[in-house]
Structures are given as C-alpha cells and as structure tokens.
Design a protein around this motif. Structure first.
Motif, PDB file in Angstrom:
ATOM      1  N   GLY A   1       0.848  -1.187   0.000  1.00  0.00           N
ATOM      2  CA  GLY A   1       0.000   0.000   0.000  1.00  0.00           C
ATOM      3  C   GLY A   1       0.874   1.223   0.000  1.00  0.00           C
ATOM      4  N   GLU A   2       0.989   1.861   1.185  1.00  0.00           N
ATOM      5  CA  GLU A   2       1.858   3.031   1.281  1.00  0.00           C
ATOM      6  C   GLU A   2       3.319   2.647   1.062  1.00  0.00           C
ATOM      7  OE1 GLU A   2       2.791   6.686   4.406  1.00  0.00           O
ATOM      8  OE2 GLU A   2       1.079   5.373   4.704  1.00  0.00           O
ATOM      9  N   LEU A   3       3.696   1.431   1.441  1.00  0.00           N
ATOM     10  CA  LEU A   3       5.046   0.917   1.210  1.00  0.00           C
ATOM     11  C   LEU A   3       5.019  -0.106   0.076  1.00  0.00           C
ATOM     12  CD1 LEU A   3       6.162   0.305   4.914  1.00  0.00           C
ATOM     13  CD2 LEU A   3       6.811   2.232   3.451  1.00  0.00           C
ATOM     14  N   GLU A   4       6.167  -0.291  -0.538  1.00  0.00           N
ATOM     15  CA  GLU A   4       6.244  -1.300  -1.590  1.00  0.00           C
ATOM     16  C   GLU A   4       6.150  -2.702  -0.979  1.00  0.00           C
ATOM     17  OE1 GLU A   4       9.131  -0.933  -4.665  1.00  0.00           O
ATOM     18  OE2 GLU A   4       9.272   1.240  -4.449  1.00  0.00           O
ATOM     19  N   GLN A   5       5.745  -3.646  -1.809  1.00  0.00           N
ATOM     20  CA  GLN A   5       5.492  -5.006  -1.338  1.00  0.00           C
ATOM     21  C   GLN A   5       6.706  -5.634  -0.671  1.00  0.00           C
ATOM     22  OE1 GLN A   5       3.027  -6.921  -0.434  1.00  0.00           O
ATOM     23  NE2 GLN A   5       2.250  -7.621  -2.391  1.00  0.00           N
ATOM     24  N   ARG A   6       7.906  -5.253  -1.114  1.00  0.00           N
ATOM     25  CA  ARG A   6       9.114  -5.899  -0.586  1.00  0.00           C
ATOM     26  C   ARG A   6       9.312  -5.630   0.905  1.00  0.00           C
ATOM     27  NH1 ARG A   6      12.900  -1.573  -1.296  1.00  0.00           N
ATOM     28  NH2 ARG A   6      11.972   0.032  -2.608  1.00  0.00           N
ATOM     29  N   TYR A   7       8.665  -4.605   1.442  1.00  0.00           N
ATOM     30  CA  TYR A   7       8.808  -4.324   2.868  1.00  0.00           C
ATOM     31  C   TYR A   7       8.118  -5.371   3.728  1.00  0.00           C
ATOM     32  CZ  TYR A   7      11.083   0.195   2.261  1.00  0.00           C
ATOM     33  OH  TYR A   7      11.990   1.174   1.969  1.00  0.00           O
ATOM     34  N   LEU A   8       7.246  -6.179   3.132  1.00  0.00           N
ATOM     35  CA  LEU A   8       6.620  -7.256   3.902  1.00  0.00           C
ATOM     36  C   LEU A   8       7.675  -8.227   4.422  1.00  0.00           C
ATOM     37  CD1 LEU A   8       4.219  -8.869   4.968  1.00  0.00           C
ATOM     38  CD2 LEU A   8       3.991  -9.901   2.687  1.00  0.00           C
ATOM     39  N   GLN A   9       8.661  -8.541   3.593  1.00  0.00           N
ATOM     40  CA  GLN A   9       9.711  -9.471   4.022  1.00  0.00           C
ATOM     41  C   GLN A   9      10.491  -8.909   5.210  1.00  0.00           C
ATOM     42  OE1 GLN A   9       9.849 -12.399   3.193  1.00  0.00           O
ATOM     43  NE2 GLN A   9       9.615 -12.820   1.013  1.00  0.00           N
ATOM     44  N   ILE A  10      10.704  -7.589   5.223  1.00  0.00           N
ATOM     45  CA  ILE A  10      11.429  -6.985   6.349  1.00  0.00           C
ATOM     46  C   ILE A  10      10.581  -7.045   7.605  1.00  0.00           C
ATOM     47  CG2 ILE A  10      12.533  -4.885   7.201  1.00  0.00           C
ATOM     48  CD1 ILE A  10      13.042  -4.084   4.300  1.00  0.00           C
ATOM     49  N   GLY A  11       9.286  -6.740   7.458  1.00  0.00           N
ATOM     50  CA  GLY A  11       8.402  -6.815   8.614  1.00  0.00           C
ATOM     51  C   GLY A  11       8.338  -8.214   9.199  1.00  0.00           C
ATOM     52  N   LEU A  12       8.206  -9.213   8.331  1.00  0.00           N
ATOM     53  CA  LEU A  12       8.161 -10.598   8.805  1.00  0.00           C
ATOM     54  C   LEU A  12       9.482 -11.009   9.443  1.00  0.00           C
ATOM     55  CD1 LEU A  12       6.262 -12.216   5.798  1.00  0.00           C
ATOM     56  CD2 LEU A  12       5.353 -11.795   8.094  1.00  0.00           C
ATOM     57  N   LEU A  13      10.596 -10.567   8.854  1.00  0.00           N
ATOM     58  CA  LEU A  13      11.907 -10.870   9.432  1.00  0.00           C
ATOM     59  C   LEU A  13      12.027 -10.266  10.826  1.00  0.00           C
ATOM     60  CD1 LEU A  13      14.800 -11.983   9.182  1.00  0.00           C
ATOM     61  CD2 LEU A  13      15.433  -9.822   8.068  1.00  0.00           C
ATOM     62  N   GLY A  14      11.580  -9.009  10.981  1.00  0.00           N
ATOM     63  CA  GLY A  14      11.635  -8.373  12.288  1.00  0.00           C
ATOM     64  C   GLY A  14      10.823  -9.127  13.328  1.00  0.00           C
TER      65      GLY A  14
ATOM     66  N   GLN B   1      12.309 -16.651  22.708  1.00  0.00           N
ATOM     67  CA  GLN B   1      12.459 -17.305  24.012  1.00  0.00           C
ATOM     68  C   GLN B   1      11.188 -18.057  24.407  1.00  0.00           C
ATOM     69  OE1 GLN B   1      13.235 -14.569  27.206  1.00  0.00           O
ATOM     70  NE2 GLN B   1      14.217 -16.134  28.465  1.00  0.00           N
ATOM     71  N   ARG B   2      10.025 -17.459  24.092  1.00  0.00           N
ATOM     72  CA  ARG B   2       8.757 -18.087  24.473  1.00  0.00           C
ATOM     73  C   ARG B   2       8.266 -19.104  23.452  1.00  0.00           C
ATOM     74  NH1 ARG B   2       7.673 -12.648  25.620  1.00  0.00           N
ATOM     75  NH2 ARG B   2       6.602 -12.489  23.633  1.00  0.00           N
ATOM     76  N   GLY B   3       8.885 -19.144  22.281  1.00  0.00           N
ATOM     77  CA  GLY B   3       8.424 -20.038  21.227  1.00  0.00           C
ATOM     78  C   GLY B   3       7.174 -19.533  20.527  1.00  0.00           C
ATOM     79  N   ASP B   4       6.934 -18.199  20.560  1.00  0.00           N
ATOM     80  CA  ASP B   4       5.760 -17.623  19.909  1.00  0.00           C
ATOM     81  C   ASP B   4       5.991 -17.481  18.408  1.00  0.00           C
ATOM     82  OD1 ASP B   4       4.482 -17.435  22.308  1.00  0.00           O
ATOM     83  OD2 ASP B   4       4.976 -15.322  22.647  1.00  0.00           O
ATOM     84  N   THR B   5       4.912 -17.240  17.691  1.00  0.00           N
ATOM     85  CA  THR B   5       4.983 -17.087  16.228  1.00  0.00           C
ATOM     86  C   THR B   5       4.307 -15.791  15.804  1.00  0.00           C
ATOM     87  OG1 THR B   5       2.968 -18.426  16.068  1.00  0.00           O
ATOM     88  CG2 THR B   5       5.082 -19.559  15.757  1.00  0.00           C
ATOM     89  N   PRO B   6       4.860 -14.638  16.175  1.00  0.00           N
ATOM     90  CA  PRO B   6       4.214 -13.372  15.820  1.00  0.00           C
ATOM     91  C   PRO B   6       4.189 -13.115  14.319  1.00  0.00           C
ATOM     92  CG  PRO B   6       6.391 -12.979  16.745  1.00  0.00           C
ATOM     93  CD  PRO B   6       6.093 -14.429  16.954  1.00  0.00           C
ATOM     94  N   TRP B   7       5.042 -13.793  13.572  1.00  0.00           N
ATOM     95  CA  TRP B   7       5.051 -13.608  12.121  1.00  0.00           C
ATOM     96  C   TRP B   7       3.746 -14.090  11.491  1.00  0.00           C
ATOM     97  CZ3 TRP B   7       4.758 -18.501  10.090  1.00  0.00           C
ATOM     98  CH2 TRP B   7       5.220 -19.552  10.895  1.00  0.00           C
TER      99      TRP B   7
END
Length: 716
Positions: A175-188, A197-203
């Motif tokens: 949207g406001e950002l290009e699609q490639r920023y999704l990979q950075i968000g998921l990586l973060g 540490q907790r074994g969560d999956t926020p991605w």
C-alpha cells in the motif's frame, strides 16, 4: 604414531592497526574501496569487513573502533545535504546501505543500539535515500534493525520494543510501502528476542495483518506462507491453533474474516472441517484493567501500584505480539496513564514519567492516536515540564490539522498553566479562522482576551459568534459577565435569559441570574484563568522527544513568519545551525527564505512548498513522479493556479470519500474544505469554488503538507 594437524589461525590483517588509529577515515576508505586490504580489495565492503573482523577475538581493539568508525561516518554523511546529482546520490545510497549491512553481518551491538535509540533521526533521513528497489537505504536500515534485535539484548531497555514497527511494515506493504517491505516486517517479527524465548509465532499475525489489508490471491499468499512454514515446522494441529488464535481477534471479526481464511489454499488447513478445539487468545479482561484504574483513582501508594501496572502491561505486550491486535493495549495504556496523572501529588514525578512511557508505547502501535498524544502532553505537564508540554502541543497541532481539539487543548495549557496569554490569543485567532463553526474555539479566545484585560476585543469575538450563529451557553455566560462588568445589568440579565433558552438547567447561568437579581456582578475573569501555575521545564530525555520538541517549537513560530522579522530571523538562525533540518527547510521555502543549492536535493515537502510559492506548474508535475503520496496536494495546487482539469479531478476525489485509510492528505483536505465542497454541490464549478476559497485552500495545503511530512515516531 598419528599426527593431529592443527587448524591454522587466521592472521590479523595489518590494515586493522591503521583502522584503529583513525576509525572514521578507515571506515570511509573501506566503503569507497580505497582501503589496502589485499587480498580483499575486490570484495564488496560488507564481505571484506566480514573477512577482516569476523575472526577477531572479542577483546580486540578493532571491535570498539568499528563501532566508533561506523557511527562517525554515518553521522558525517547524515549532516551533509543530499546530492542532486543522480550518480552521486546512488553512490551515497550504496555506501549507507553497506554500512548498515556491516553492522548486521558483524552484529556491532553499540552501533546498532545507537541507531535504534535514534530511530526518528535515522528513519527519516534514510527515507530520503530511496531511488528504486535495488537502491533503498531505508530498507537497509530497517533490515539492520531487524537482524540486530538479538545483539542489543542487555544494551537497550526493551529488546522487543520494535514489534509495532514490524507489524506496521506488514500492514502497509503493498500500500503506502512497496510489497518488498513485507519481508522486512516478517523478518523483524521472527527475530523478536522475547518471542524466540517463548516459542511464539508473531510472524503469523504479521502475515495475517498484511492479508487483511491487501486481500491477496491464493498464489500470492502461498508465496509468503510456504517458506515460513518450512522454516518453522510444526504439526498441522499446532499450526491451525496458531492461525485460529490470530483470526479470532477483533480486526478480523470486524472484517467478517472466518477461519481458515487465506490458509484455505494450504492442504493442511483445507482438510480441517471445523475450527480447532481451543480457546482463542484473549487480552487481560476489562474488569482487571478497571480495578487497577479504580485503585489508582483511590490514591493507593505508587509503590504498591507500579508493580501491578508493570505486570499487566507485560501481559498486554505478550498478547499483542501473539495476536497482532494492539487495540486493547493502546486503550488500556491510555486509560491507566490518564488515571496516574490526575488528582494525586504522591510520587507525582514518578507517576507522570510512567504515564509518558505508556503514552509513547501506545504511539509506537498507533502513531495517529490523538488520545495517546494527549496523554503524553498532559503527562509532561504533570511532571512540571510545561515548556516541553507546550512544544508537544504545537506538534499535535501540526499532526492533526483537521481537528480543532489539539488547538483548544493547547490554548488551555498556554493560558491556564503557563501564562503565555499572547501566544494563546494568536493560536485562538488562527483556530477561529480555520474552524469558524467551532463554538468552543471562539469562547476560549474570548476568555483569554478577558484574562488579558482586552474586554473590547472579547466583545467583538462574542458579537461575531452570535452573528454567525455559533453561540452557545458559554458565549451568553461570558456576555453576561462583560455586560455586568461594564455596569449594564439589564444587558447581563438579557444575556442570561438567552442562554437559559438553550439550557434551562445550566448551573453557571442560574448562579449568574441569582447574583444579578441581588445586584451583584459575577467575577469578570473565569476562575480557571485566575490561578496559573509557574512555568517549569525538564531537558529532553532522548532523541525522540528532542526531535518532537524541536519541530513543535518551529510550529509555534510558524504563525509569526508572515509579518514578524524576528521570527524570520529565528528561522534563518535555525537553518544556519542545521542546514538539513527538514521542517525548517519546509517553512523557509514557503516564505522564500531558502532554496536548495544547485547540487542539493531538497526534501519532497520543501520542494512542494517551493513550487507552490513560485506557482511553478512544471516543478509540481515533476514532483508528482517523485512523491506519489503528495498526488492529491499537487492536484489541488494545480487547480489553485487555474488548471480546470485538475480542479475537476480533485473535487471528484474529495467528494467520493473512497480514499485509502492511510491517505492522510485527502483526509485532511476533505475535513478542511467542506464549505468549498458544499459550494460545488450547490452548482458552482470546481475551479470557481477553489478560486473563491483560495486562502482557505492554501492554508489547507500548508497544513496537509506539514502533517504528512511529520517524522515517524518509534521509542525503541
């Protein structure tokens, strides 16, 4: 007899001694390819750095030198004007991106922590260093932050503090950002230390947030989902439970998204005939929050309250990371923060600072939440930092130009607490001009004029409000006080009677009526203006607050720039001290006090102001290609200069109301130009309506440009 061959130890490169002696020059030479580092002279700078520094022991003096050299080089690059020459700018982007890559590859913790703490400064600078997908220093900066989250554990206060940023990248990608920023968000999200540490999956929450915003086709969704599924293998039942917990949250319910939604294309989900037999994730209950708020209001000791608040805040953070839903966190943090700063002097400073931290964390999640901004401002005032609260109030005026409330709340702070009556009057006049239909703004202006012993001007404001049909009970109460003060008791009684026609049970008017009947004039100055606090201040505690306060101080200066030479001189002084100060460039370009040198690339916002001031249609057209988010503003500016086609197009877009939620420009213009749109609906041509409202249109353009160019905040 067998012989064990020892593994050769890599020799320390002799150039490293040169580097330690002068880290800034050594780092610059390494990026430019001038460093004598044979046999790595042909390698890219990040690869060469990995070979040179990677084998070194942790106590080698080259490590602290690397952190120093990296930051000195980056700070030097940031202070220089951006080059207008394309080749020079490409080279700068390459070098900056490689500097961030070196920090990531070698996990340079101190440099990473500094760049993270100063997020506002670096994020807004690198946002200007984007030319195309392969030349994007902003993406390189964000990628570095995502990959060094583990390295800064123990160096920064909250290693997981960037979670809201990664979620925002996921939501805005495509949207406001290009699609490639999704990979950075998921990586973060994948690299959050607490989640690991907790074994969560926020991605999973990040991917779902992106899908909710973009509604991708199955093939596109699976291109992102399948690699993640392979990276984090789990039984199908576990995956279904994790996805269900995300899709059961409020944003998806409100959008009528049902499990398994986009995961239907995955065979492991398509086989599921029903929802998993699990209870969905839930935030802490409203009852728990309200019990805590009630205890705060009952003045329980802060030493008893603080651990409970911290524990509850931690539960909200974990829930938000797992679910991706920040609604409950933001609402609860704001409610708790407001309770902390109201009506209690015990541990006042500690309460106020805790409330500030809650407000800023809420703003990390929702940068445009007006309630969180108000809490931050009020908490600064509660601490006694009135000048900081003042500057923050002005910054709110800049960021929310479509709403009169930040202006009137700032007017209260200036007049009732700080005692800056002249500044409050100037703000009040501007507010009445921008929002002529707001009765509270007119009443506030009249009250401050009365407090400043300018009764004749106050009466003019009241008379204009009545003539325009914008009077309410408070207006008539003021008129009664003024009339009685002048000895006109009959006029005062008539004013009270008119007010009681609007609200027959209004206590203030009834008290005035009783006083007047007994021949006693009510006090002229409202009680709220008779006891002002002394102004105090504290220094900025970090670069985020420092930057916000610096911008806010300039917004306070803005209204004086038209006709005050001292204000213009102050703006020139600010730009002389920091020629790269973006907001100062913008205001100076508007008033033709500054223009970019021939070899310098101005910011998009300053370039727009310069083209608007010069009425240069060709520059506006060129800017539209460079800055798509200014498209609506550029269309309106062209219409202001007589472009009939642009006038029709922008009028149609403003009337439709179908803009994207993140299109702040259109939202602001629509709110500020309602009278003009009404005239168009009444049959006036778009170009004539725009010309007839030229001053209003120009002010709306100024305000929308300033709001859209306001720095992104992140307290990391």
């Amino acid at each position: 007899m067998s012989v064990t061959m020892a593994r050769p130890v890599a020799q320390r490169h002799p150039w490293l001694d040169v580097f330690v002696a002068n880290p800034a020059k050594g780092f610059s030479d390494l990026l430019a390819g001038y460093a004598p580092v044979f046999p790595y002279t042909r390698a890219d700078a990040p690869d060469a750095a990995r070979m040179l520094f990677g084998p070194l022991p942790g106590d080698d003096p080259a490590w602290p030198a690397l952190s120093i050299g990296t930051m000195e080089w980056l700070n030097s690059a940031r202070r220089r004007p951006l080059p207008a020459d394309v080749a020079a700018r490409q080279n700068l982007i390459r070098e900056v991106s490689e500097a961030f890559e070196i920090i990531s590859l070698l996990q340079v913790a101190e440099a990473a922590a500094t760049l993270r703490r100063e997020y506002v400064r670096w994020a807004n600078w690198t946002a200007q260093l984007v030319m195309e997908s392969a030349r994007d220093a902003h993406a390189a900066y964000l990628r570095m932050l995502s990959q060094t989250q583990g390295a800064v554990v123990g160096v920064v206060a909250s290693p997981d503090a960037l979670q809201p940023l990664w979620m925002r990248l996921c939501r805005e990608a495509g949207g406001e950002l290009e699609q490639r920023y999704l990979q950075i968000g998921l990586l973060g999200l994948r690299q959050l230390p607490g989640s690991i540490q907790r074994g969560d999956t926020p991605w999973i929450a990040g991917l779902a947030a992106w899908a909710l915003e973009r509604r991708p086709p199955d093939k596109q969704f699976l291109r992102f989902w399948r690699p993640l599924k392979r990276l984090y293998p789990a039984p199908p039942a576990t995956l279904r439970k994790q996805v269900f917990n995300v899709l059961a949250q409020k944003p998806f319910k409100d959008a009528e998204i049902e499990f398994p939604a986009w995961w239907t294309a995955d065979p492991d989900f398509a086989k599921a005939q029903s929802k998993p037999g699990v209870v969905a994730l839930e935030p802490p209950s409203p009852e728990v929050v309200m019990k805590l708020v009630q205890d705060i209001r009952e003045n329980r000791p802060y030493a008893e309250l603080q651990p409970r608040i911290a524990a509850l805040a931690g539960r909200f953070r974990i829930y938000t990371q797992r679910s991706g839903d920040d609604y409950n966190l933001v609402r609860s943090f704001c409610n708790i923060g407001m309770a902390l700063i109201r009506n209690n002097e015990e541990a006042r400073v500690q309460r106020a600072r805790y409330a500030q931290s809650l407000a800023r964390e809420a703003l990390n999640h929702q940068p445009n939440n007006l309630f969180a901004w108000s809490l931050w401002r009020d908490a600064l005032a509660a601490e006694g930092a009135l000048q900081a609260a003042r500057a923050l109030g002005w910054e709110m005026v800049r960021r929310f130009p479509e709403d009169p409330q930040p202006r009137t709340l700032l007017g209260d702070l200036l007049s009732k607490e700080i005692g800056e009556l002249e500044e409050a009057i100037s703000l009040g006049r501007e507010t009445v001009r921008v929002f002529p239909e707001d009765a509270h703004a007119r009443n506030q202006l009249a009250e401050v004029l009365i407090a400043d012993e300018r009764e004749a001007e106050a009466r003019e404001v009241i008379s204009a409000a009545m003539a325009d049909g914008v009077a309410d009970v408070a207006t008539f109460a003021m008129l009664a006080r003024l009339s009685a003060h002048e000895g006109d008791f009959d006029g005062a009684q008539r004013a009270v009677a008119q007010g009681l026609l609007i609200d027959p049970y209004n206590k203030i008017l009834l008290n005035q009526q009783s006083s007047l009947e007994h021949g006693k004039a009510p006090p002229l100055v409202s009680a709220a203006y008779r006891a002002r606090k002394a102004s105090g201040d504290v220094g900025a505690t970090d670069s985020t607050l420092e930057g916000v306060l610096r911008d806010g101080a300039l917004r306070a200066l803005r209204s004086r720039l038209d006709d005050d030479e001292n204000a213009r001189a102050e703006l020139k002084r600010v730009l002389t001290e920091d020629p790269t100060f973006a907001y100062a460039q913008l205001l100076a370009a508007r008033h033709k006090l500054w223009s970019a040198e021939s070899d310098m690339l101005p910011t998009v916002a300053a370039a727009f102001e310069g083209a608007l001031a010069d009425k240069d249609l060709s520059r506006l057209a060129a800017l539209a290609e460079r800055a798509p988010k200014l498209e609506a503003l550029i269309l309106l500016a062209r219409a202001l200069f007589g472009d009939v086609d642009a006038a029709r197009e922008i009028a149609a877009r403003l009337a439709r109301g179908d803009d994207a939620p993140d299109d702040r420009g259109l939202q602001i213009l629509r709110a500020r130009l309602r009278p003009m749109l009404t005239a168009i609906d009444g049959g006036k041509t778009a170009v004539d309506a725009i010309q007839d409202n030229a001053d209003r249109v120009r002010q709306a353009l100024y305000d929308a440009n300033e709001a859209q160019s306001a720095p992104e905040l992140m307290a990391a």
